[in-house]
Scaffold this active site. Sequence first.
Site, PDB file in Angstrom:
ATOM      1  CE  LYS A  79      -3.769  -4.621   1.133  1.00  0.00           C
ATOM      2  NZ  LYS A  79      -4.238  -3.683   2.159  1.00  0.00           N
ATOM      3  CB  CYS A 130      -1.916  -2.809   5.714  1.00  0.00           C
ATOM      4  SG  CYS A 130      -3.522  -2.032   5.416  1.00  0.00           S
ATOM      5  CG  ASP A 173      -1.845  -1.222   1.253  1.00  0.00           C
ATOM      6  OD1 ASP A 173      -1.877  -1.982   0.274  1.00  0.00           O
ATOM      7  OD2 ASP A 173      -2.484  -1.432   2.293  1.00  0.00           O
TER       8      ASP A 173
END
Length: 245
Positions: A122, A157, A58
């Site tokens: 996602k 994450c 990310d």
Amino acid sequence: MSFAKISSSSFARGLRPRPIAFSPHYSHYSGQRLFSVTTTMAAKPQRHFQLPAVFVCDIQEKFRSAIWQFDKILLTAQKVLRAAEVLDVPVYVTTQNAAKLGGTVSELSTLASVAAAKSFDKTAFSMLRVPEIAADFAGPGPTARDVAVVGIESHICVTQTALDLLARGHKVYVLADGVSSCNAEEVPVALARLRAAGVIVTTSESWLYECMGDAGVPQFREIAKLVKETSESTKTALSTLLSRI
């Protein structure tokens, strides 16, 4: 002719290009002790990690101004992706809800393409919640991997991805010079939690050399050159990001 005479004659003619080992055994017929001669050769250098992988979590445009020391984790991620291309290490890149938060930063997208990275969007926090990634990292045994993780955020994450990999029997290396969060104070808490859970918290350079394991592997010189080229940016990232650990 005795064995001693044969050996000394061979030495005199320079007929020993490599070491020889002598294995004694007994003749079934006479009971005399005989010797068999076998040649030995040095084993070809092998990499320490046989199934490595790199996860880039990310690192997106929208986070550029929000993440503490974003530019420093970007430097580390660039180095890791360049090394992955040299070492032919599989790379997995994710974005978190790219429609709202933007794609992977341009500085990494080109390198990810060169490294033949698999890219996925996602909404779940863990990269292992992406079905295609989960399929490649299904479980332990002979398919257990050595996975390096860089990205954001350390306590969300990155943490959930690392714990999910660990639960599936993989060995996980979170690169401390390649992860961060919006709040700097979150980073040491997350890394301490991961360490306690069994994740290895290390640095990018340490992981690269451990991945190779031997200066005799063909890619060593190119990786050493990369490490030298990025030495200043590595020092900058280490001195800043590791100051919170």
